[in-house]
Design a protein around this motif. Structure first.
Motif, PDB file in Angstrom:
ATOM      1  N   SER A  29      12.650   4.584 -19.457  1.00  0.00           N
ATOM      2  CA  SER A  29      12.778   4.152 -18.071  1.00  0.00           C
ATOM      3  C   SER A  29      11.551   4.639 -17.296  1.00  0.00           C
ATOM      4  CB  SER A  29      14.050   4.744 -17.461  1.00  0.00           C
ATOM      5  OG  SER A  29      14.121   4.440 -16.092  1.00  0.00           O
ATOM      6  N   PHE A  30      10.933   3.731 -16.543  1.00  0.00           N
ATOM      7  CA  PHE A  30       9.792   4.096 -15.700  1.00  0.00           C
ATOM      8  C   PHE A  30       9.666   3.073 -14.584  1.00  0.00           C
ATOM      9  CE2 PHE A  30       8.199   1.498 -19.163  1.00  0.00           C
ATOM     10  CZ  PHE A  30       7.375   0.565 -18.547  1.00  0.00           C
ATOM     11  N   ILE A  31       8.861   3.408 -13.584  1.00  0.00           N
ATOM     12  CA  ILE A  31       8.626   2.521 -12.443  1.00  0.00           C
ATOM     13  C   ILE A  31       7.135   2.295 -12.300  1.00  0.00           C
ATOM     14  CG2 ILE A  31       8.724   2.338  -9.921  1.00  0.00           C
ATOM     15  CD1 ILE A  31      11.396   3.820 -10.022  1.00  0.00           C
ATOM     16  N   VAL A  32       6.750   1.020 -12.240  1.00  0.00           N
ATOM     17  CA  VAL A  32       5.361   0.663 -11.976  1.00  0.00           C
ATOM     18  C   VAL A  32       5.202   0.535 -10.471  1.00  0.00           C
ATOM     19  CG1 VAL A  32       3.568  -1.073 -12.314  1.00  0.00           C
ATOM     20  CG2 VAL A  32       5.094  -0.478 -14.203  1.00  0.00           C
ATOM     21  N   LEU A  33       4.179   1.208  -9.925  1.00  0.00           N
ATOM     22  CA  LEU A  33       3.983   1.315  -8.481  1.00  0.00           C
ATOM     23  C   LEU A  33       2.643   0.721  -8.075  1.00  0.00           C
ATOM     24  CD1 LEU A  33       4.789   2.626  -5.705  1.00  0.00           C
ATOM     25  CD2 LEU A  33       3.551   4.650  -6.500  1.00  0.00           C
ATOM     26  N   ASP A  34       2.629   0.004  -6.939  1.00  0.00           N
ATOM     27  CA  ASP A  34       1.380  -0.489  -6.379  1.00  0.00           C
ATOM     28  C   ASP A  34       1.534  -0.619  -4.870  1.00  0.00           C
ATOM     29  OD1 ASP A  34      -1.306  -1.398  -6.523  1.00  0.00           O
ATOM     30  OD2 ASP A  34      -0.630  -3.460  -6.383  1.00  0.00           O
ATOM     31  N   THR A  35       0.434  -0.377  -4.163  1.00  0.00           N
ATOM     32  CA  THR A  35       0.403  -0.591  -2.713  1.00  0.00           C
ATOM     33  C   THR A  35      -0.792  -1.466  -2.371  1.00  0.00           C
ATOM     34  OG1 THR A  35      -0.970   1.367  -2.298  1.00  0.00           O
ATOM     35  CG2 THR A  35       1.423   1.666  -2.189  1.00  0.00           C
ATOM     36  N   GLU A  36      -0.706  -2.124  -1.242  1.00  0.00           N
ATOM     37  CA  GLU A  36      -1.853  -2.810  -0.648  1.00  0.00           C
ATOM     38  C   GLU A  36      -2.055  -2.151   0.709  1.00  0.00           C
ATOM     39  OE1 GLU A  36      -3.644  -4.644  -2.415  1.00  0.00           O
ATOM     40  OE2 GLU A  36      -2.261  -5.156  -4.025  1.00  0.00           O
ATOM     41  N   THR A  37      -3.306  -2.065   1.154  1.00  0.00           N
ATOM     42  CA  THR A  37      -3.626  -1.272   2.336  1.00  0.00           C
ATOM     43  C   THR A  37      -4.627  -1.986   3.252  1.00  0.00           C
ATOM     44  OG1 THR A  37      -5.474  -0.145   1.267  1.00  0.00           O
ATOM     45  CG2 THR A  37      -3.276   0.847   0.989  1.00  0.00           C
ATOM     46  N   THR A  38      -4.864  -1.384   4.415  1.00  0.00           N
ATOM     47  CA  THR A  38      -5.862  -1.919   5.347  1.00  0.00           C
ATOM     48  C   THR A  38      -7.263  -1.425   5.021  1.00  0.00           C
ATOM     49  OG1 THR A  38      -5.573  -0.082   6.902  1.00  0.00           O
ATOM     50  CG2 THR A  38      -4.200  -2.057   7.251  1.00  0.00           C
ATOM     51  N   GLY A  39      -7.381  -0.484   4.110  1.00  0.00           N
ATOM     52  CA  GLY A  39      -8.680   0.093   3.751  1.00  0.00           C
ATOM     53  C   GLY A  39      -8.526   1.089   2.627  1.00  0.00           C
ATOM     54  N   LEU A  40      -9.503   1.960   2.478  1.00  0.00           N
ATOM     55  CA  LEU A  40      -9.574   2.814   1.300  1.00  0.00           C
ATOM     56  C   LEU A  40      -9.044   4.233   1.459  1.00  0.00           C
ATOM     57  CD1 LEU A  40     -13.087   1.721  -0.006  1.00  0.00           C
ATOM     58  CD2 LEU A  40     -10.821   0.976  -0.797  1.00  0.00           C
ATOM     59  N   SER A  41      -8.713   4.673   2.680  1.00  0.00           N
ATOM     60  CA  SER A  41      -8.304   6.064   2.818  1.00  0.00           C
ATOM     61  C   SER A  41      -7.385   6.299   4.012  1.00  0.00           C
ATOM     62  CB  SER A  41      -9.537   6.955   2.971  1.00  0.00           C
ATOM     63  OG  SER A  41      -9.147   8.298   3.198  1.00  0.00           O
ATOM     64  N   PRO A  42      -6.244   6.958   3.768  1.00  0.00           N
ATOM     65  CA  PRO A  42      -5.382   7.310   4.901  1.00  0.00           C
ATOM     66  C   PRO A  42      -6.059   8.343   5.818  1.00  0.00           C
ATOM     67  CG  PRO A  42      -4.522   8.240   2.864  1.00  0.00           C
ATOM     68  CD  PRO A  42      -5.674   7.359   2.487  1.00  0.00           C
ATOM     69  N   LYS A  43      -7.047   9.062   5.294  1.00  0.00           N
ATOM     70  CA  LYS A  43      -7.769  10.033   6.126  1.00  0.00           C
ATOM     71  C   LYS A  43      -8.526   9.341   7.246  1.00  0.00           C
ATOM     72  CE  LYS A  43      -8.327  13.556   2.616  1.00  0.00           C
ATOM     73  NZ  LYS A  43      -9.249  14.341   1.804  1.00  0.00           N
ATOM     74  N   PHE A 106      14.748   5.010  -4.400  1.00  0.00           N
ATOM     75  CA  PHE A 106      14.449   4.108  -5.510  1.00  0.00           C
ATOM     76  C   PHE A 106      13.616   4.807  -6.578  1.00  0.00           C
ATOM     77  CE2 PHE A 106      12.130   0.685  -7.668  1.00  0.00           C
ATOM     78  CZ  PHE A 106      13.167  -0.184  -7.984  1.00  0.00           C
ATOM     79  N   ILE A 107      12.672   5.656  -6.163  1.00  0.00           N
ATOM     80  CA  ILE A 107      11.780   6.290  -7.145  1.00  0.00           C
ATOM     81  C   ILE A 107      12.243   7.676  -7.579  1.00  0.00           C
ATOM     82  CG2 ILE A 107       9.781   4.991  -6.304  1.00  0.00           C
ATOM     83  CD1 ILE A 107       8.804   7.688  -5.034  1.00  0.00           C
ATOM     84  N   ARG A 108      13.247   8.242  -6.935  1.00  0.00           N
ATOM     85  CA  ARG A 108      13.694   9.615  -7.231  1.00  0.00           C
ATOM     86  C   ARG A 108      13.937   9.832  -8.732  1.00  0.00           C
ATOM     87  NH1 ARG A 108      15.526  13.591  -4.247  1.00  0.00           N
ATOM     88  NH2 ARG A 108      15.868  12.295  -2.406  1.00  0.00           N
ATOM     89  N   GLY A 109      13.353  10.918  -9.262  1.00  0.00           N
ATOM     90  CA  GLY A 109      13.579  11.315 -10.646  1.00  0.00           C
ATOM     91  C   GLY A 109      12.911  10.433 -11.684  1.00  0.00           C
ATOM     92  N   SER A 110      12.003   9.582 -11.268  1.00  0.00           N
ATOM     93  CA  SER A 110      11.401   8.597 -12.172  1.00  0.00           C
ATOM     94  C   SER A 110      10.042   9.030 -12.695  1.00  0.00           C
ATOM     95  CB  SER A 110      11.208   7.259 -11.441  1.00  0.00           C
ATOM     96  OG  SER A 110      12.433   6.740 -11.036  1.00  0.00           O
ATOM     97  N   ILE A 111       9.612   8.320 -13.710  1.00  0.00           N
ATOM     98  CA  ILE A 111       8.226   8.345 -14.143  1.00  0.00           C
ATOM     99  C   ILE A 111       7.550   7.205 -13.401  1.00  0.00           C
ATOM    100  CG2 ILE A 111       6.636   7.991 -16.068  1.00  0.00           C
ATOM    101  CD1 ILE A 111       8.849   9.061 -17.932  1.00  0.00           C
ATOM    102  N   LEU A 112       6.523   7.530 -12.594  1.00  0.00           N
ATOM    103  CA  LEU A 112       5.792   6.511 -11.846  1.00  0.00           C
ATOM    104  C   LEU A 112       4.512   6.183 -12.599  1.00  0.00           C
ATOM    105  CD1 LEU A 112       6.067   7.833  -8.184  1.00  0.00           C
ATOM    106  CD2 LEU A 112       7.484   6.131  -9.325  1.00  0.00           C
ATOM    107  N   VAL A 113       4.277   4.891 -12.815  1.00  0.00           N
ATOM    108  CA  VAL A 113       3.109   4.423 -13.542  1.00  0.00           C
ATOM    109  C   VAL A 113       2.288   3.542 -12.604  1.00  0.00           C
ATOM    110  CG1 VAL A 113       2.303   3.074 -15.531  1.00  0.00           C
ATOM    111  CG2 VAL A 113       4.393   4.452 -15.722  1.00  0.00           C
ATOM    112  N   GLY A 114       0.974   3.752 -12.590  1.00  0.00           N
ATOM    113  CA  GLY A 114       0.101   2.917 -11.774  1.00  0.00           C
ATOM    114  C   GLY A 114      -1.341   3.070 -12.196  1.00  0.00           C
ATOM    115  N   HIS A 115      -2.152   2.116 -11.790  1.00  0.00           N
ATOM    116  CA  HIS A 115      -3.575   2.155 -12.103  1.00  0.00           C
ATOM    117  C   HIS A 115      -4.304   2.803 -10.930  1.00  0.00           C
ATOM    118  CE1 HIS A 115      -6.790   0.934 -14.763  1.00  0.00           C
ATOM    119  NE2 HIS A 115      -7.504   0.640 -13.672  1.00  0.00           N
ATOM    120  N   ASN A 116      -4.991   3.910 -11.189  1.00  0.00           N
ATOM    121  CA  ASN A 116      -5.580   4.740 -10.141  1.00  0.00           C
ATOM    122  C   ASN A 116      -4.494   5.118  -9.136  1.00  0.00           C
ATOM    123  OD1 ASN A 116      -7.569   6.178  -8.818  1.00  0.00           O
ATOM    124  ND2 ASN A 116      -8.267   4.416  -7.627  1.00  0.00           N
TER     125      ASN A 116
END
Length: 166
Positions: A29-43, A106-116
């Motif tokens: 069991s694992f979760i694949v994660l991805d986000t889309e953003t307005t730019g490259l850094s929350p900072k 939804f993600i609690r206790g999971s293995i999260l998988v993502g690219h970068n």
């Protein structure tokens, strides 16, 4: 291993080291994660415009969490051209705070998988998602692909052909 990338908010998150000795059953069991953003850094005040998490059991997708997010700021045109999400699409979407609890459960206790995946985690952490409290483990396919793929170059320019290392 511990993540020391991008943001102090990510310090202490456990990364799973996946090797050829890793067993398939460790990833039933694992979760694949991805986000889309307005730019490259929350900072730099960039925000998420979409978050998607797909749960897999026995390598089959069984559940999905996905939503557009209203970033409460304009999405630059050059960024919209990359991911295809426009200001009009997110105008009436929830802000992340409205979906944070449901996403966290939804993600609690999971293995999260993502690219970068540190990129995605840094945006989620900047919105208050506490990965340590959620007891997640992280697998970054960027590191896996760098270790598995031997880049071959055509005429010395672009990496167009890839050969898996044995």
């Amino acid at each position: 291993e511990t993540c020391l990338d991008y943001s102090n908010d990510l310090y202490g998150i456990s990364y799973l080291r996946v090797t050829k000795e890793s067993k398939k059953d460790d990833f039933k069991s694992f979760i694949v994660l991805d986000t889309e953003t307005t730019g490259l850094s929350p900072k730099y005040k960039d925000k998420m415009v979409q978050v998607t998490a797909i749960k897999f059991i026995d390598f089959k997708p069984v559940q999905i969490f996905t939503t557009l997010i209203n970033p409460k700021r304009s999405i630059p045109l050059n960024v919209s051209n990359i991911h295809g999400i426009t200001n009009e699409m997110v105008e009436f979407s929830p802000v992340f705070e409205e979906v944070k609890d449901a996403f966290s459960e939804f993600i609690r206790g999971s293995i999260l998988v993502g690219h970068n995946i540190s990129f995605d985690l840094s945006f989620l952490a900047s919105e208050g998602v506490n990965f340590l409290d959620l007891d997640v483990k992280i697998v970054d396919t960027l590191f896996l692909s760098r270790n598995l793929i031997d880049k071959k170059y055509i005429d010395g320019s672009l990496p167009l052909l890839y050969k898996l290392r044995k």
